[in-house]
Design an enzyme around this catalytic site. Structure first.
Site, PDB file in Angstrom:
ATOM      1  N   ASN C  29       0.803  -1.086  -0.094  1.00 41.91           N
ATOM      2  CA  ASN C  29      -0.077   0.094   0.010  1.00 41.91           C
ATOM      3  C   ASN C  29       0.833   1.116  -0.057  1.00 41.91           C
ATOM      4  O   ASN C  29       1.966   1.402   0.569  1.00 41.91           O
ATOM      5  CB  ASN C  29      -0.892   0.003   1.227  1.00 41.91           C
ATOM      6  CG  ASN C  29      -0.222  -0.621   2.480  1.00 41.91           C
ATOM      7  OD1 ASN C  29       0.437   0.380   3.058  1.00 41.91           O
ATOM      8  ND2 ASN C  29      -0.517  -1.702   3.053  1.00 41.91           N
ATOM      9  N   SER C  45      -8.208  -1.067   1.345  1.00 44.82           N
ATOM     10  CA  SER C  45      -7.900  -2.503   1.815  1.00 44.82           C
ATOM     11  C   SER C  45      -8.452  -3.588   0.763  1.00 44.82           C
ATOM     12  O   SER C  45      -9.514  -3.507   0.585  1.00 44.82           O
ATOM     13  CB  SER C  45      -8.373  -2.631   3.283  1.00 44.82           C
ATOM     14  OG  SER C  45      -7.973  -3.920   3.570  1.00 44.82           O
ATOM     15  N   GLY C  46      -7.465  -4.596   0.589  1.00 48.64           N
ATOM     16  CA  GLY C  46      -7.799  -5.735  -0.268  1.00 48.64           C
ATOM     17  C   GLY C  46      -8.597  -5.454  -1.502  1.00 48.64           C
ATOM     18  O   GLY C  46      -9.398  -6.545  -1.857  1.00 48.64           O
ATOM     19  N   HIS C  95       4.425   0.698   1.849  1.00 42.81           N
ATOM     20  CA  HIS C  95       4.680  -0.337   2.467  1.00 42.81           C
ATOM     21  C   HIS C  95       4.480  -1.799   1.471  1.00 42.81           C
ATOM     22  O   HIS C  95       3.395  -1.681   0.762  1.00 42.81           O
ATOM     23  CB  HIS C  95       3.740  -0.721   3.417  1.00 42.81           C
ATOM     24  CG  HIS C  95       3.746  -2.008   4.232  1.00 42.81           C
ATOM     25  ND1 HIS C  95       5.002  -2.519   4.751  1.00 42.81           N
ATOM     26  CD2 HIS C  95       2.826  -3.142   4.401  1.00 42.81           C
ATOM     27  CE1 HIS C  95       4.613  -3.692   5.362  1.00 42.81           C
ATOM     28  NE2 HIS C  95       3.377  -4.022   5.182  1.00 42.81           N
ATOM     29  N   HIS C  97       5.643  -5.926   0.752  1.00 44.12           N
ATOM     30  CA  HIS C  97       6.471  -7.335   1.091  1.00 44.12           C
ATOM     31  C   HIS C  97       7.349  -7.873   0.059  1.00 44.12           C
ATOM     32  O   HIS C  97       7.287  -9.121  -0.142  1.00 44.12           O
ATOM     33  CB  HIS C  97       5.387  -8.445   1.495  1.00 44.12           C
ATOM     34  CG  HIS C  97       4.435  -8.057   2.870  1.00 44.12           C
ATOM     35  ND1 HIS C  97       3.884  -9.335   3.575  1.00 44.12           N
ATOM     36  CD2 HIS C  97       4.241  -6.939   3.408  1.00 44.12           C
ATOM     37  CE1 HIS C  97       3.315  -8.637   4.525  1.00 44.12           C
ATOM     38  NE2 HIS C  97       3.526  -7.423   4.585  1.00 44.12           N
ATOM     39  N   HIS C 171       8.505  -8.566   9.691  1.00 40.20           N
ATOM     40  CA  HIS C 171       7.267  -8.140   8.932  1.00 40.20           C
ATOM     41  C   HIS C 171       8.092  -7.883   7.421  1.00 40.20           C
ATOM     42  O   HIS C 171       8.013  -8.641   6.808  1.00 40.20           O
ATOM     43  CB  HIS C 171       6.769  -6.985   9.554  1.00 40.20           C
ATOM     44  CG  HIS C 171       5.624  -6.462   9.137  1.00 40.20           C
ATOM     45  ND1 HIS C 171       4.721  -5.697   9.655  1.00 40.20           N
ATOM     46  CD2 HIS C 171       5.005  -6.747   7.970  1.00 40.20           C
ATOM     47  CE1 HIS C 171       3.480  -5.310   8.778  1.00 40.20           C
ATOM     48  NE2 HIS C 171       3.903  -6.068   7.896  1.00 40.20           N
ATOM     49  N   TYR C 229      24.137  15.086 -10.238  1.00 46.09           N
ATOM     50  CA  TYR C 229      23.628  14.001 -10.806  1.00 46.09           C
ATOM     51  C   TYR C 229      22.188  14.403 -11.615  1.00 46.09           C
ATOM     52  O   TYR C 229      21.477  15.222 -10.957  1.00 46.09           O
ATOM     53  CB  TYR C 229      23.044  12.699  -9.996  1.00 46.09           C
ATOM     54  CG  TYR C 229      22.540  11.636 -10.750  1.00 46.09           C
ATOM     55  CD1 TYR C 229      23.553  10.801 -11.061  1.00 46.09           C
ATOM     56  CD2 TYR C 229      21.357  11.518 -10.783  1.00 46.09           C
ATOM     57  CE1 TYR C 229      23.052   9.485 -11.990  1.00 46.09           C
ATOM     58  CE2 TYR C 229      20.845  10.418 -11.513  1.00 46.09           C
ATOM     59  CZ  TYR C 229      21.631   9.584 -11.969  1.00 46.09           C
ATOM     60  OH  TYR C 229      21.230   8.372 -12.550  1.00 46.09           O
TER      61      TYR C 229
END
Lengths: 234, 234, 234, 234
Positions: C29, C45-46, C95, C97, C171, C229
């Protein structure tokens, strides 16, 4: 299979290797043999896969003498022809530098039969040849590469159709089969098996593999008169 | 769910496994069960995924006797039917040889709960069965594969819906769920969890996992009356 | 940035995570903050990423109270809002995984600055929090996840814009930046850096990283008044 | 090659790096040199690859002074120009942060010649420079990066066309070749070789590589008057 069909089949096997990610640039080659006519059909050397057509395939006799084709055959031709002469039951040969099988070849390690994926295709370890001697490397090197494979299989009494692949030490894998399609399929499965063996051996160093009973069960499930896998072929 | 819908759902789960890279060639199968009618719908054996249609699915009873279909069912049918008979809460079963889950199965290692990705789906380690005995392998092998899973879950008192997967030693994973969609989803997450566990354990050998408090928190976040994840379903 | 633009920007950051392979199913998310209005825009969510539209984004205040939107916000909302309250210079939080960053989080290992790829983005190790206590897990868990990050940065005196990411023990990673685009970019680079750190540390266990001089050089090449840069931005 | 053609060729090499997965975002650059005119063509700094056109390439002299172009050249320009001044036989330079080659650079390890894939392209180990001193880092850092490469090759008497790549310690690889196409090709093969070396060395730590005879055989198969690989070029 007519020679024309064999050209197409050899080309398709070369393309299957590319599609499955086994081949970078031109690092790979497939061939097929017409046993009746004693002719080998093989990919030309160093030609982009995108440009390959059936008519580009090179036709040689079993000693590697070019019979048809304007292009140079794959530089690994002499390994292919030796395998055809010495393994009379095989109909096609595939050579790749696929990542994990090549990593085992570089490590000088056979791939132990660590699970049923392996056992469904290879009835025992996928062997690795001893390193070639300096004399063999300095001599008929490509021919000697085939000799190393054949000698290893004969010395250890391995049926090339029961274990249809071999790792050449410090080089990469060769796989084979009854047809070009089979040979490419075996090369693809070999890479998957090598990848899982890498993972397994880095988790549990020294693991030697599953039981002989499991090897027997899976091998004979797919091979021989009592095979139970897949649809019956008419 | 009507049998017709179950055929479509089972087919879609098979295709999800391919789409997510869990299946090479035909190395995988999914099935679903109609509890009311006592019928199992399963993928046929050795058919290319590209060619699969809902009407190719094979329908059997809970003992694996074919009720509908001209094709041979998946060679793993007897494992699926045993799981349906012994785990009455599950509605679907998936079997793959996905790379990392299979690598743990080959290593004979359970996948410890190393983080919350795992904990969201598996309430404890994903277990690995003991190796099958030579007798089991030489006997009703596919049936015995299911027996090994069920015995392990019963002996360790594991709820199959709390830990919806098991690694079969020297073979590969089975996953399950309430529906074919769930079972395939669990198989996909299992592979992701196995990959991260591989990385973690090769960085920190012997790591045993997160606390029970964290397992509880994540498991009950997605399961049970107080679940807080996702949109409410009406 | 108008709230409408922020919705679009937050959505695009969520989609960038998917495009770069950092997110499986709905495991991730992104959010952004409008500092003037004190409003946070976050993914619901989801919900499948394919279905996400700017108007699905949920708007809350800095305490997580929903101001606009019919869908439930991401279950990680309380971590995002805490980071916004405690790190006043950041404008967006991401966030995931993602595989390798999560593997380090599971291993409980910070990612040391092993090369210039790391040094261009993270001015020192990417830290890992201590494991949450059972009390924190059993209490306001999502809030406590943010507390663990903030406490670690404050205790070690780390500027969140100099090290725009943190691994939450057991996590997965959180990353942030000035804008949603920056935050997603940092999460993508974090994953690449984590993957190369994994390779490096499995080749040379215990490697602690490059010199402070190299960290300084690369960090200040991209940041601060003397940055050299990229093209000058007008 | 005309300057116009060189621009196109340099652009194509930059895009080949992206296509082969060697470059994340803008982490890479390729250049080419026109030896007759003493001009270098190089990618601009920090521009999206999707937007790059031949006319965006920056042209400098061999000391890095801009001759044509409105954009800033790659921030690594001074390494490229030093390599052109010190290695007069090379015609193009490529720099990437490709995953596995960079991992070896971070580990401070040369890539040993573990197999024939390596030997076909690199006649000996792909070396790694010593770490730069703090003085070099604090001084003309990008220039000093090139100095580290050149000093290493001169000290060890390595022909830059026989080993067309070097790992910069704690940084990443540089590769080169006669043309931009060659240089990109060498960078792609370097990454494949590094990946297989990683696998091999994690299976068999300390493996030092194949025999000198095998290195000779493969190197001279592709290079020199007696090369036997590929189709003859007319």
């Amino acid at each position: 299979m007519l020679l024309k069909e064999l050209r197409t089949s050899v080309l398709e096997s070369n393309l299957e290797l590319v599609k499955r990610g086994l081949v970078l640039y031109t690092f790979g080659n497939a061939s097929g043999v017409d046993r009746e006519q004693g002719l080998v059909v093989i990919k030309p050397s160093g030609v982009d896969y995108d440009d390959l057509r059936p008519e580009h395939m090179v036709v040689t006799d079993l000693d590697g003498k070019i019979v048809e084709g304007d292009l140079k055959p794959s530089s690994d031709l002499d390994t292919h022809t030796l395998l055809y002469r010495e393994f009379p039951t095989i109909g096609a040969v595939v050579h790749t530098h696929s990542e994990f099988a090549t990593s085992f070849a570089q490590a000088g390690l056979a791939i132990p039969p660590l699970g049923t994926t392996h056992a469904d295709y290879f009835y025992g370890p996928v062997p690795v040849t001893p390193p070639l001697t300096d004399e063999a490397i300095g001599g008929r090197y490509v021919h000697e590469t085939g000799v190393a494979i054949v000698d290893h299989f004969k010395k250890h009494n391995i049926d090339p159709l029961a274990v249809p692949a071999c790792l050449v030490n410090g080089h990469a894998p060769f796989a084979w089969g009854k047809t070009p399609d089979d040979a490419a399929h075996n090369a693809v499965v070999l890479e998957a098996v090598a990848k899982m063996a890498y993972n397994t051996l880095t988790l549990v160093p020294g693991h030697t593999g599953v039981s002989q009973a499991l090897l027997d069960r899976h091998y004979f499930r797919k091979h021989g008169a009592n095979a139970t896998y897949g649809q019956a072929k008419h």
